[in-house]
Design a protein around this motif. Sequence first.
Motif, PDB file in Angstrom:
ATOM      1  N   GLU A   1       5.781 -23.084  -0.932  1.00  0.00           N
ATOM      2  CA  GLU A   1       4.898 -23.116   0.252  1.00  0.00           C
ATOM      3  C   GLU A   1       5.150 -21.923   1.185  1.00  0.00           C
ATOM      4  OE1 GLU A   1       2.629 -25.332   0.704  1.00  0.00           O
ATOM      5  OE2 GLU A   1       3.176 -26.741  -0.876  1.00  0.00           O
ATOM      6  N   ASP A   2       6.329 -21.317   1.078  1.00  0.00           N
ATOM      7  CA  ASP A   2       6.717 -20.257   2.035  1.00  0.00           C
ATOM      8  C   ASP A   2       6.364 -18.865   1.558  1.00  0.00           C
ATOM      9  OD1 ASP A   2       7.762 -21.866   3.883  1.00  0.00           O
ATOM     10  OD2 ASP A   2       9.855 -21.541   3.361  1.00  0.00           O
ATOM     11  N   PHE A   3       5.722 -18.760   0.407  1.00  0.00           N
ATOM     12  CA  PHE A   3       5.611 -17.438  -0.186  1.00  0.00           C
ATOM     13  C   PHE A   3       4.663 -16.488   0.504  1.00  0.00           C
ATOM     14  CE2 PHE A   3       8.854 -18.200  -2.917  1.00  0.00           C
ATOM     15  CZ  PHE A   3       9.223 -16.966  -3.380  1.00  0.00           C
ATOM     16  N   LYS A   4       3.854 -17.031   1.389  1.00  0.00           N
ATOM     17  CA  LYS A   4       3.001 -16.136   2.161  1.00  0.00           C
ATOM     18  C   LYS A   4       3.861 -15.224   3.053  1.00  0.00           C
ATOM     19  CE  LYS A   4       1.865 -20.137   5.019  1.00  0.00           C
ATOM     20  NZ  LYS A   4       2.577 -21.119   4.212  1.00  0.00           N
ATOM     21  N   LEU A   5       5.116 -15.667   3.309  1.00  0.00           N
ATOM     22  CA  LEU A   5       6.009 -14.903   4.180  1.00  0.00           C
ATOM     23  C   LEU A   5       6.790 -13.822   3.429  1.00  0.00           C
ATOM     24  CD1 LEU A   5       7.545 -17.916   6.103  1.00  0.00           C
ATOM     25  CD2 LEU A   5       5.664 -16.449   6.842  1.00  0.00           C
ATOM     26  N   LYS A   6       6.804 -13.924   2.106  1.00  0.00           N
ATOM     27  CA  LYS A   6       7.673 -13.024   1.341  1.00  0.00           C
ATOM     28  C   LYS A   6       7.031 -11.641   1.181  1.00  0.00           C
ATOM     29  CE  LYS A   6      10.600 -13.109  -2.693  1.00  0.00           C
ATOM     30  NZ  LYS A   6      11.829 -12.726  -1.998  1.00  0.00           N
ATOM     31  N   ARG A   7       7.869 -10.599   1.242  1.00  0.00           N
ATOM     32  CA  ARG A   7       7.368  -9.228   1.113  1.00  0.00           C
ATOM     33  C   ARG A   7       7.488  -8.761  -0.327  1.00  0.00           C
ATOM     34  NH1 ARG A   7       9.990  -5.727   5.339  1.00  0.00           N
ATOM     35  NH2 ARG A   7       9.622  -6.794   7.293  1.00  0.00           N
ATOM     36  N   PHE A   8       6.387  -8.241  -0.868  1.00  0.00           N
ATOM     37  CA  PHE A   8       6.395  -7.749  -2.243  1.00  0.00           C
ATOM     38  C   PHE A   8       6.285  -6.233  -2.269  1.00  0.00           C
ATOM     39  CE2 PHE A   8       5.635 -12.158  -2.860  1.00  0.00           C
ATOM     40  CZ  PHE A   8       6.277 -12.425  -4.044  1.00  0.00           C
ATOM     41  N   ASP A   9       6.723  -5.654  -3.382  1.00  0.00           N
ATOM     42  CA  ASP A   9       6.548  -4.221  -3.664  1.00  0.00           C
ATOM     43  C   ASP A   9       7.183  -3.312  -2.625  1.00  0.00           C
ATOM     44  OD1 ASP A   9       5.011  -4.845  -5.995  1.00  0.00           O
ATOM     45  OD2 ASP A   9       3.379  -5.372  -4.645  1.00  0.00           O
ATOM     46  N   ARG A  10       8.248  -3.756  -2.017  1.00  0.00           N
ATOM     47  CA  ARG A  10       8.974  -2.900  -1.073  1.00  0.00           C
ATOM     48  C   ARG A  10      10.472  -3.056  -1.295  1.00  0.00           C
ATOM     49  NH1 ARG A  10       7.143  -3.763   4.993  1.00  0.00           N
ATOM     50  NH2 ARG A  10       5.189  -4.536   4.159  1.00  0.00           N
ATOM     51  N   TRP A  11      11.182  -1.940  -1.431  1.00  0.00           N
ATOM     52  CA  TRP A  11      12.620  -2.010  -1.630  1.00  0.00           C
ATOM     53  C   TRP A  11      13.312  -2.402  -0.332  1.00  0.00           C
ATOM     54  CZ3 TRP A  11      14.975  -2.112  -6.164  1.00  0.00           C
ATOM     55  CH2 TRP A  11      14.345  -1.530  -7.267  1.00  0.00           C
ATOM     56  N   ARG A  12      14.327  -3.251  -0.445  1.00  0.00           N
ATOM     57  CA  ARG A  12      15.208  -3.548   0.697  1.00  0.00           C
ATOM     58  C   ARG A  12      16.609  -3.111   0.311  1.00  0.00           C
ATOM     59  NH1 ARG A  12      15.545  -9.366   2.117  1.00  0.00           N
ATOM     60  NH2 ARG A  12      15.163  -9.629  -0.099  1.00  0.00           N
ATOM     61  N   GLU A  13      17.370  -2.663   1.257  1.00  0.00           N
ATOM     62  CA  GLU A  13      18.697  -2.142   0.921  1.00  0.00           C
ATOM     63  C   GLU A  13      19.750  -2.689   1.873  1.00  0.00           C
ATOM     64  OE1 GLU A  13      19.039   2.093  -0.207  1.00  0.00           O
ATOM     65  OE2 GLU A  13      20.624   2.174   1.307  1.00  0.00           O
ATOM     66  N   GLU A  14      20.889  -3.035   1.319  1.00  0.00           N
ATOM     67  CA  GLU A  14      21.990  -3.541   2.148  1.00  0.00           C
ATOM     68  C   GLU A  14      23.301  -2.978   1.601  1.00  0.00           C
ATOM     69  OE1 GLU A  14      23.861  -7.829   3.118  1.00  0.00           O
ATOM     70  OE2 GLU A  14      21.715  -7.812   2.654  1.00  0.00           O
ATOM     71  N   THR A  15      24.163  -2.481   2.499  1.00  0.00           N
ATOM     72  CA  THR A  15      25.453  -1.934   2.041  1.00  0.00           C
ATOM     73  C   THR A  15      26.589  -2.764   2.616  1.00  0.00           C
ATOM     74  OG1 THR A  15      24.539   0.285   1.886  1.00  0.00           O
ATOM     75  CG2 THR A  15      26.919   0.135   2.022  1.00  0.00           C
ATOM     76  N   GLN A  16      27.573  -3.079   1.768  1.00  0.00           N
ATOM     77  CA  GLN A  16      28.747  -3.811   2.244  1.00  0.00           C
ATOM     78  C   GLN A  16      30.009  -3.124   1.771  1.00  0.00           C
ATOM     79  OE1 GLN A  16      27.347  -7.880   0.991  1.00  0.00           O
ATOM     80  NE2 GLN A  16      28.601  -8.449   2.742  1.00  0.00           N
TER      81      GLN A  16
END
Length: 171
Positions: free
Chosen positions: A71-86
């Motif tokens: 039901e929440d998938f209208k909120l999800k972002r597609f076709d865009r890279w996300r990056e996180e560094t730890q």
Amino acid sequence: MLSLASNKVKGKLLRQDMRRLKFREQFDAVTCLGSAFTYMQTHRDMVSALRGFYRCIKDGGILIFDCFDAEDFKLKRFDRWREETQLFGDVRITCRTMSTNWRAEDSSWDVHWVWVVEDASGLREFSDVTRLKAHRLDYLASVLSGIGFRGIKRLECKRLTILAHKSTKPS
Ligand SMILES: C[S@@+](CC[C@H](N)C(=O)[O-])C[C@H]1O[C@@H](n2cnc3c(N)ncnc32)[C@H](O)[C@@H]1O
């Protein structure tokens, strides 16, 4: 992962497919968290896993599992890279993820992962693509109750997280 876990966990660690669990009424609780259930692609996979969980649990025990809410998938972002560094001590890990190929018919999509690991030995890159599936609460609840679970409820968590009880005594 099991060898890393063995440094932290006392007791037996086993590698098994959740669709083919062979335990019988051994555990007070089964948890399946961190979206592992999202890998259950088909109705058959999903039912096999949930039936296996039911068999594992002792009478009076509980199941808690999470997944993505269709039901929440209208909120999800597609076709865009996300990056996180730890940083883990001297090791720097950069994780890039992108979701693509959303299919509305069965609420499934692809997730692309790229990890870049930098440490004293240099730089290494790993990648993976997995097809995942979001689930609907009403559908899961009807499958769970068909299997025999009772007291099925959604917990207040970020993802769709479900608590279900095994009780064969009449309520
Ligand atoms: C996103 S990771 C979550 C790992 C861990 N539960 C956590 O919270 O950090 C999803 C895990 O599900 C596992 N998985 C996928 N299909 C599975 C299956 N059929 N049986 C058991 N585990 C499975 C994957 O290997 C992966 O380790």
